[in-house]
Design an enzyme around this catalytic site. Structure first.
Site, PDB file in Angstrom:
ATOM      1  N   GLU A 183      42.173  69.013  40.099  1.00 43.04           N
ATOM      2  CA  GLU A 183      42.921  70.032  40.834  1.00 43.04           C
ATOM      3  C   GLU A 183      43.615  70.950  39.835  1.00 43.04           C
ATOM      4  OE1 GLU A 183      44.059  67.098  44.539  1.00 43.04           O
ATOM      5  OE2 GLU A 183      45.034  69.037  44.372  1.00 43.04           O
ATOM      6  N   CYS A 291      43.646  61.463  43.940  1.00 44.62           N
ATOM      7  CA  CYS A 291      42.476  60.689  43.503  1.00 44.62           C
ATOM      8  C   CYS A 291      42.821  59.430  42.716  1.00 44.62           C
ATOM      9  CB  CYS A 291      41.559  61.594  42.671  1.00 44.62           C
ATOM     10  SG  CYS A 291      40.858  62.902  43.657  1.00 44.62           S
ATOM     11  N   LYS A 294      44.355  56.455  44.736  1.00 45.99           N
ATOM     12  CA  LYS A 294      43.461  55.837  45.724  1.00 45.99           C
ATOM     13  C   LYS A 294      42.280  55.153  45.037  1.00 45.99           C
ATOM     14  CE  LYS A 294      40.367  59.711  46.897  1.00 45.99           C
ATOM     15  NZ  LYS A 294      39.073  59.134  46.440  1.00 45.99           N
TER      16      LYS A 294
HETATM   17  C1  UDX Z   1      41.465  63.436  38.580  1.00 45.26           C
HETATM   18  C2  UDX Z   1      40.386  63.363  37.510  1.00 45.26           C
HETATM   19  O1  UDX Z   1      40.858  63.961  36.302  1.00 45.26           O
HETATM   20  C3  UDX Z   1      39.140  64.107  37.992  1.00 45.26           C
HETATM   21  O2  UDX Z   1      38.108  63.985  37.028  1.00 45.26           O
HETATM   22  C4  UDX Z   1      38.695  63.504  39.324  1.00 45.26           C
HETATM   23  O3  UDX Z   1      37.559  64.187  39.818  1.00 45.26           O
HETATM   24  C5  UDX Z   1      39.816  63.585  40.340  1.00 45.26           C
HETATM   25  O4  UDX Z   1      40.975  62.919  39.843  1.00 45.26           O
HETATM   26  P1  UDX Z   1      43.239  65.186  39.396  1.00 45.26           P
HETATM   27  O5  UDX Z   1      43.576  64.184  40.431  1.00 45.26           O
HETATM   28  O6  UDX Z   1      43.101  66.618  39.796  1.00 45.26           O
HETATM   29  O7  UDX Z   1      41.822  64.780  38.710  1.00 45.26           O
HETATM   30  O8  UDX Z   1      44.366  65.115  38.304  1.00 45.26           O
HETATM   31  P2  UDX Z   1      44.440  64.838  36.743  1.00 45.26           P
HETATM   32  O9  UDX Z   1      44.390  66.123  36.028  1.00 45.26           O
HETATM   33  O10 UDX Z   1      43.483  63.785  36.367  1.00 45.26           O
HETATM   34  O11 UDX Z   1      45.933  64.243  36.639  1.00 45.26           O
HETATM   35  C6  UDX Z   1      46.187  63.050  37.354  1.00 45.26           C
HETATM   36  C7  UDX Z   1      47.652  62.679  37.126  1.00 45.26           C
HETATM   37  O12 UDX Z   1      47.845  62.278  35.768  1.00 45.26           O
HETATM   38  C8  UDX Z   1      48.634  63.815  37.394  1.00 45.26           C
HETATM   39  O13 UDX Z   1      49.789  63.294  38.010  1.00 45.26           O
HETATM   40  C9  UDX Z   1      48.960  64.321  35.995  1.00 45.26           C
HETATM   41  O14 UDX Z   1      50.237  64.915  35.912  1.00 45.26           O
HETATM   42  C10 UDX Z   1      48.898  63.028  35.197  1.00 45.26           C
HETATM   43  N1  UDX Z   1      48.598  63.235  33.789  1.00 45.26           N
HETATM   44  C11 UDX Z   1      47.393  63.735  33.434  1.00 45.26           C
HETATM   45  C12 UDX Z   1      49.537  62.854  32.838  1.00 45.26           C
HETATM   46  O15 UDX Z   1      50.634  62.411  33.180  1.00 45.26           O
HETATM   47  N2  UDX Z   1      49.234  63.005  31.520  1.00 45.26           N
HETATM   48  C13 UDX Z   1      48.041  63.517  31.107  1.00 45.26           C
HETATM   49  O16 UDX Z   1      47.827  63.646  29.899  1.00 45.26           O
HETATM   50  C14 UDX Z   1      47.085  63.899  32.097  1.00 45.26           C
END
Ligand code: UDX
Length: 461
Positions: A183, A291, A294
């Site tokens: 996202e 994502c 879940k």
């Molecule tokens: C994730 C996967 O990255 C993606 O490949 C999949 O298709 C869907 O789930 P998304 O849920 O959009 O994507 O978020 P993501 O960018 O992965 O971040 C997930 C969580 O981890 C967020 O709360 C984000 O703030 C946190 N995060 C991410 C961190 O705290 N540190 C990081 O370095 C990266």
């Protein structure tokens, strides 16, 4: 509706790396995408941009009306323009009638949600409803593509349902094609995938799905061809590992806080090792979203149902809850007792670049602050509407600086870049006490101290 810009991808495309392109003309195909949510809309608009003719199914009338007017009912960069451009070129349309929309389509992509049920396992209700209709209406030769994140074994069960209605794998193949869209960068991710995973046991169907992607890709993309169950597992394993990596750096930050080491320097040096890599080593308030939570819950559940204890995944979940609590502990460390205190919160979505608050760490963190007797004033550049529904007991402010007046502490929970550019001097002057908990390390100790803040972050010293 804006006029289309560059409505078609460059004619140049690539031979899919490591695979001989299928013979035949590079022509668009008819595709139905079932589910007009985050994944479905990006997929439908992306395929249309490739040159395919796409109809996207949305069964929510209000959302359907928005989409047919060229409006996307959530914040996702570039998506609304991509949709409008392709609607304008008559390559993308929206419908509510599943049986009608499926008729004559060559490929049917299912992108319905598989949210967590109360047990923590994936709720496949929406998927089952779609398969029920398809099992009566799907036509021989069509391909069903499961793009939703589905538990291992789902494709096999879908085949059984189709077979019980007379469609063996020979005539209606079922293929898994999991999405890896993040996202906030989903449109970019769609056009620049790290890899495309296709799982199935029908070579023709697999080749056909490769063709669908080949039409639009303008740079070599690795394609992983495997069986259905392996494709399903790749998706879960990838997301659980990402949560594990984030959980590791969050715990590392907690230790760095105690021993006076800057976690950002450690993470940078770690990431230079290609076996570790620099991404997903940014410490924060904990991971969330629609994502990761879940998927790790379903992954653990799948282990349980097969008698396999996934200790690491369980520990990652527990550590993430402790990370939420550690934010509240830091606020308490600066303001003392929370009862009667006013806390300003910057950022409510689960990460910057999205309005989505599903599974956002901000929800449990704010709930704990409220339970301790604090009052909350909060701002988010994109998630105000979602926050008003999910957190009705807090005040949502129209601008970021409004969280400062009379606050005992400001907490930064989401890494919106604009928070770095705020007039921190004037905000500090209007606070009751100059306390700042910077969960996303947007500022630095030096900058914060310059504005007179007592400052806590996540692993900076
Ligand atoms: C994730 C996967 O990255 C993606 O490949 C999949 O298709 C869907 O789930 P998304 O849920 O959009 O994507 O978020 P993501 O960018 O992965 O971040 C997930 C969580 O981890 C967020 O709360 C984000 O703030 C946190 N995060 C991410 C961190 O705290 N540190 C990081 O370095 C990266």
């Amino acid at each position: 509706m804006t006029s289309p810009k560059n409505p078609l991808p460059d004619p140049a495309y690539h031979a899919i790396q490591g695979h001989s392109p299928i013979s035949g003309p590079l022509v668009g195909v008819n595709i139905c995408v079932i589910g007009g949510g985050f994944v479905g809309l990006v997929t439908a608009a992306g395929f249309a941009q490739f040159g395919h003719k796409v109809v996207c199914l949305e069964n929510d009338s209000a959302r359907l009306a928005e989409l047919q007017a060229g409006r996307v009912p959530f914040f996702e960069r570039d998506l609304e323009e991509l949709i409008r451009n392709n609607m304008h070129c008559n390559r993308l349309s929206f419908s509510k009638d599943l049986e009608e929309a499926v008729d004559g389509q060559e490929a049917i992509f299912i992108t319905v949600g598989t949210p967590p049920s109360s047990s923590g396992r994936a709720d496949l209700g929406a998927l089952h409803e779609v398969i029920e209709v398809l099992s009566r209406s799907v036509q021989t030769g069509q391909i069903i593509v499961l793009k939703s994140t589905v538990p291992i074994g789902t494709a096999s069960r879908v085949k059984e349902i189709l077979a019980s209605n007379g469609y063996g794998d020979r005539t209606v193949p079922v293929v898994n094609n999991p999405e890896f869209l993040r996202e906030g960068t989903a449109v970019y991710d769609f056009f620049h995938p790290q890899r495309i995973v296709i799982g199935g046991d029908s070579p023709d169907a697999i080749e056909y799905v490769k063709h669908i992607y080949r039409l639009g890709m303008t740079h070599p993309v690795p394609i992983v061809v495997t069986n259905n169950a392996t494709a399903e597992m790749i998706k879960y394993a990838s997301n659980v590992f990402l949560a594990t990596k984030i959980g590791f750096v969050n715990e590392l930050a907690g230790l760095c806080d105690q021993v006076g080491v800057n976690v950002l320097e450690v993470a940078h040096a770690m990431g230079l090792d290609p076996r570790i890599g620099p991404d997903f080593l940014n410490p924060g308030p904990g991971w969330g979203g629609s994502c990761l939570p879940k998927d790790i819950s379903e992954f653990i559940g799948q282990g349980q149902s097969h008698g396999v204890q996934l200790h690491i995944a369980r520990a990652v979940v527990e550590a993430n809850h402790r990370q939420f609590e550690s934010v509240v502990d830091k606020v308490r460390k600066l303001v003392g007792e929370l009862d009667g205190k006013q806390i300003g919160v910057l950022g409510l979505s689960f990460k910057a670049g999205t309005s989505d608050m599903r599974g956002s760490p901000t929800i449990p963190i704010i709930s704990m602050l409220l339970e301790a007797g604090a009052t909350i004033k909060a701002f988010d550049p994109a998630a105000s509407r979602e926050a008003a529904q999910l957190l009705p007991m807090i005040e949502i402010t129209p601008q970021a600086s409004d969280v400062a007046p009379d606050s005992d502490c400001i907490v930064i929970l989401t890494e919106w870049p604009e928070f770095q550019l705020l007039d921190w001097w004037s905000m500090a002057e209007r606070m009751r006490h100059r306390n700042l908990v910077d969960c996303r390390n947007l500022l630095s100790p030096e900058v914060a101290h310059h504005y007179g803040f007592k400052y806590l972050s996540t692993g900076q010293v």
